[in-house]
Design a protein around this motif. Structure first.
Motif, PDB file in Angstrom:
ATOM      1  N   VAL A 285       6.634   1.006  16.010  1.00 57.61           N
ATOM      2  CA  VAL A 285       5.267   0.924  15.513  1.00 57.61           C
ATOM      3  C   VAL A 285       4.476  -0.037  16.398  1.00 57.61           C
ATOM      4  CG1 VAL A 285       5.878  -0.861  13.825  1.00 57.61           C
ATOM      5  CG2 VAL A 285       3.872   0.540  13.423  1.00 57.61           C
ATOM      6  N   SER A 286       3.210   0.276  16.613  1.00 64.74           N
ATOM      7  CA  SER A 286       2.335  -0.641  17.341  1.00 64.74           C
ATOM      8  C   SER A 286       2.002  -1.809  16.424  1.00 64.74           C
ATOM      9  CB  SER A 286       1.056   0.073  17.779  1.00 64.74           C
ATOM     10  OG  SER A 286       0.304   0.479  16.643  1.00 64.74           O
ATOM     11  N   LEU A 287       1.537  -2.899  17.003  1.00 62.26           N
ATOM     12  CA  LEU A 287       1.196  -4.066  16.191  1.00 62.26           C
ATOM     13  C   LEU A 287       0.120  -3.746  15.159  1.00 62.26           C
ATOM     14  CD1 LEU A 287       1.679  -7.055  15.644  1.00 62.26           C
ATOM     15  CD2 LEU A 287      -0.069  -7.570  17.356  1.00 62.26           C
ATOM     16  N   ASP A 288      -0.773  -2.788  15.472  1.00 59.90           N
ATOM     17  CA  ASP A 288      -1.803  -2.415  14.500  1.00 59.90           C
ATOM     18  C   ASP A 288      -1.338  -1.313  13.541  1.00 59.90           C
ATOM     19  OD1 ASP A 288      -1.947  -0.642  16.668  1.00 59.90           O
ATOM     20  OD2 ASP A 288      -4.132  -0.556  16.675  1.00 59.90           O
ATOM     21  N   GLY A 289      -0.039  -0.995  13.554  1.00 61.37           N
ATOM     22  CA  GLY A 289       0.541  -0.181  12.496  1.00 61.37           C
ATOM     23  C   GLY A 289       0.660   1.314  12.720  1.00 61.37           C
ATOM     24  N   TYR A 290       0.643   1.784  13.966  1.00 66.96           N
ATOM     25  CA  TYR A 290       0.695   3.222  14.226  1.00 66.96           C
ATOM     26  C   TYR A 290       1.980   3.617  14.941  1.00 66.96           C
ATOM     27  CZ  TYR A 290      -4.162   2.960  12.925  1.00 66.96           C
ATOM     28  OH  TYR A 290      -5.310   2.726  12.231  1.00 66.96           O
TER      29      TYR A 290
ATOM     30  N   THR B 184      11.191  -1.732  11.034  1.00 70.45           N
ATOM     31  CA  THR B 184      10.139  -1.520  12.023  1.00 70.45           C
ATOM     32  C   THR B 184      10.495  -2.216  13.326  1.00 70.45           C
ATOM     33  OG1 THR B 184       8.914  -3.404  11.141  1.00 70.45           O
ATOM     34  CG2 THR B 184       8.282  -1.238  10.345  1.00 70.45           C
ATOM     35  N   MET B 185      10.275  -1.517  14.409  1.00 69.90           N
ATOM     36  CA  MET B 185      10.403  -2.070  15.743  1.00 69.90           C
ATOM     37  C   MET B 185       8.966  -2.222  16.230  1.00 69.90           C
ATOM     38  SD  MET B 185      12.919  -3.014  17.694  1.00 69.90           S
ATOM     39  CE  MET B 185      14.382  -2.130  17.179  1.00 69.90           C
ATOM     40  N   VAL B 186       8.429  -3.427  16.125  1.00 66.66           N
ATOM     41  CA  VAL B 186       7.012  -3.676  16.383  1.00 66.66           C
ATOM     42  C   VAL B 186       6.783  -3.982  17.863  1.00 66.66           C
ATOM     43  CG1 VAL B 186       4.987  -5.032  15.730  1.00 66.66           C
ATOM     44  CG2 VAL B 186       6.787  -4.573  14.037  1.00 66.66           C
ATOM     45  N   TYR B 187       5.980  -3.125  18.500  1.00 65.26           N
ATOM     46  CA  TYR B 187       5.661  -3.279  19.924  1.00 65.26           C
ATOM     47  C   TYR B 187       4.358  -4.059  20.086  1.00 65.26           C
ATOM     48  CZ  TYR B 187       9.414  -0.279  21.492  1.00 65.26           C
ATOM     49  OH  TYR B 187      10.657   0.218  21.779  1.00 65.26           O
ATOM     50  N   PRO B 188       4.296  -4.925  21.087  1.00 67.25           N
ATOM     51  CA  PRO B 188       3.105  -5.752  21.297  1.00 67.25           C
ATOM     52  C   PRO B 188       1.983  -4.968  21.984  1.00 67.25           C
ATOM     53  CG  PRO B 188       4.731  -6.280  22.970  1.00 67.25           C
ATOM     54  CD  PRO B 188       5.359  -5.261  22.044  1.00 67.25           C
ATOM     55  N   VAL B 189       1.412  -4.044  21.237  1.00 63.37           N
ATOM     56  CA  VAL B 189       0.320  -3.229  21.744  1.00 63.37           C
ATOM     57  C   VAL B 189      -0.560  -2.827  20.560  1.00 63.37           C
ATOM     58  CG1 VAL B 189       1.652  -1.070  21.570  1.00 63.37           C
ATOM     59  CG2 VAL B 189      -0.270  -1.198  23.151  1.00 63.37           C
ATOM     60  N   LEU B 190      -1.852  -2.757  20.798  1.00 58.70           N
ATOM     61  CA  LEU B 190      -2.795  -2.227  19.804  1.00 58.70           C
ATOM     62  C   LEU B 190      -3.247  -0.876  20.322  1.00 58.70           C
ATOM     63  CD1 LEU B 190      -4.966  -5.443  19.269  1.00 58.70           C
ATOM     64  CD2 LEU B 190      -3.040  -4.655  17.882  1.00 58.70           C
ATOM     65  N   VAL B 191      -3.063   0.185  19.533  1.00 58.54           N
ATOM     66  CA  VAL B 191      -3.439   1.526  19.997  1.00 58.54           C
ATOM     67  C   VAL B 191      -4.733   2.020  19.368  1.00 58.54           C
ATOM     68  CG1 VAL B 191      -1.073   2.120  20.638  1.00 58.54           C
ATOM     69  CG2 VAL B 191      -1.915   2.722  18.362  1.00 58.54           C
ATOM     70  N   GLY B 192      -5.225   1.340  18.341  1.00 56.66           N
ATOM     71  CA  GLY B 192      -6.543   1.629  17.798  1.00 56.66           C
ATOM     72  C   GLY B 192      -6.665   2.802  16.856  1.00 56.66           C
ATOM     73  N   GLY B 193      -5.589   3.457  16.524  1.00 58.12           N
ATOM     74  CA  GLY B 193      -5.651   4.592  15.606  1.00 58.12           C
ATOM     75  C   GLY B 193      -4.481   5.523  15.869  1.00 58.12           C
ATOM     76  N   GLY B 194      -4.417   6.587  15.108  1.00 60.15           N
ATOM     77  CA  GLY B 194      -3.326   7.545  15.248  1.00 60.15           C
ATOM     78  C   GLY B 194      -2.665   7.796  13.906  1.00 60.15           C
ATOM     79  N   ILE B 195      -1.370   7.966  13.937  1.00 56.48           N
ATOM     80  CA  ILE B 195      -0.608   8.201  12.709  1.00 56.48           C
ATOM     81  C   ILE B 195      -0.041   6.860  12.257  1.00 56.48           C
ATOM     82  CG2 ILE B 195       1.374   9.358  11.665  1.00 56.48           C
ATOM     83  CD1 ILE B 195       1.006  11.590  13.740  1.00 56.48           C
ATOM     84  N   PRO B 196      -0.437   6.400  11.050  1.00 55.00           N
ATOM     85  CA  PRO B 196       0.035   5.094  10.582  1.00 55.00           C
ATOM     86  C   PRO B 196       1.493   5.137  10.123  1.00 55.00           C
ATOM     87  CG  PRO B 196      -1.354   6.097   8.910  1.00 55.00           C
ATOM     88  CD  PRO B 196      -1.375   7.022  10.111  1.00 55.00           C
ATOM     89  N   TYR B 197       2.179   4.031  10.339  1.00 53.83           N
ATOM     90  CA  TYR B 197       3.555   3.883   9.867  1.00 53.83           C
ATOM     91  C   TYR B 197       3.583   3.906   8.339  1.00 53.83           C
ATOM     92  CZ  TYR B 197       8.154   1.736   9.050  1.00 53.83           C
ATOM     93  OH  TYR B 197       9.434   1.478   8.620  1.00 53.83           O
TER      94      TYR B 197
END
Length: 186
Positions: free
Chosen positions: A10-15, A142-155
């Motif tokens: 999952v990205s840091l912003d939850g996607y 969750t394997m949280v990656y240090p990236v913000l993707v700004g949208g998409g499919i939320p975890y």
């Protein structure tokens, strides 16, 4: 009783994927070895059509001369693992997979009632949202990656009920990816 786990990157912003459907930020690195070890505890993997189609690569990956030792080890564990695919558009599936005959709640209840070893793992946000709504998930990993993707499919689903969690494990990898394992408190 077999526990039900939901594990994904999952990205840091939850996607789990970005707005363009891309997840190249979550490609395997040192974290791949961790996932290899995790899959050893899984007895059956439930997934939706999109994840199933993404994971089809592994059905023939062992024939890829560029595949490294870790990839070969993953394929050797993944391919014999029983999988249940939830889809309204597929009529057949390949490998050690079968199409689900009912909804996710019915399938989990049936799997829990059968004799069997290992966790019931769920992959895919849509399928996990159904299981979460029915209160069937025991652990979120969750394997949280240090990236913000700004949208998409939320975890996590957008309108899930409150769920109290207990942090039972955490790990930080050299790539700054952070693994969080939470158990649902009941």
């Amino acid at each position: 009783m077999r526990s039900v786990t939901y594990s994904m990157s999952v990205s840091l912003d939850g996607y789990i994927v970005g707005p363009d459907g891309d997840f190249d930020w979550g490609l395997p690195d040192e974290v791949f070895r961790f996932w290899i070890d995790e899959i050893r505890d899984v007895g059956v993997h439930l997934m939706g059509r999109r994840l199933y189609e993404t994971m089809l690569y592994w059905e023939t990956a062992d024939q890829d001369p560029a595949l490294d030792d870790a990839g070969r080890e993953w394929a050797a564990l993944w391919n014999p693992l029983p999988k249940v695919v939830f889809s309204t558009t597929l009529s057949t599936v390949r490998g050690n997979a079968r199409l689900a005959s009912g909804g996710v709640a019915e399938e989990i209840e049936r799997l829990r009632a059968e004799p069997g070893e290992g966790e019931i793992a769920i992959g895919g946000a849509t399928l996990a949202a159904e299981a979460a709504a029915a209160g069937l998930i025991d652990e979120y990993r969750t394997m949280v990656y240090p990236v913000l993707v700004g949208g998409g499919i939320p975890y996590f689903p957008r309108h899930e009920r409150r769920v109290d969690l207990e942090l039972v494990e955490t790990r930080t990898f050299g790539s700054k990816v952070v693994y969080l394992r939470h158990r649902v408190t009941r």
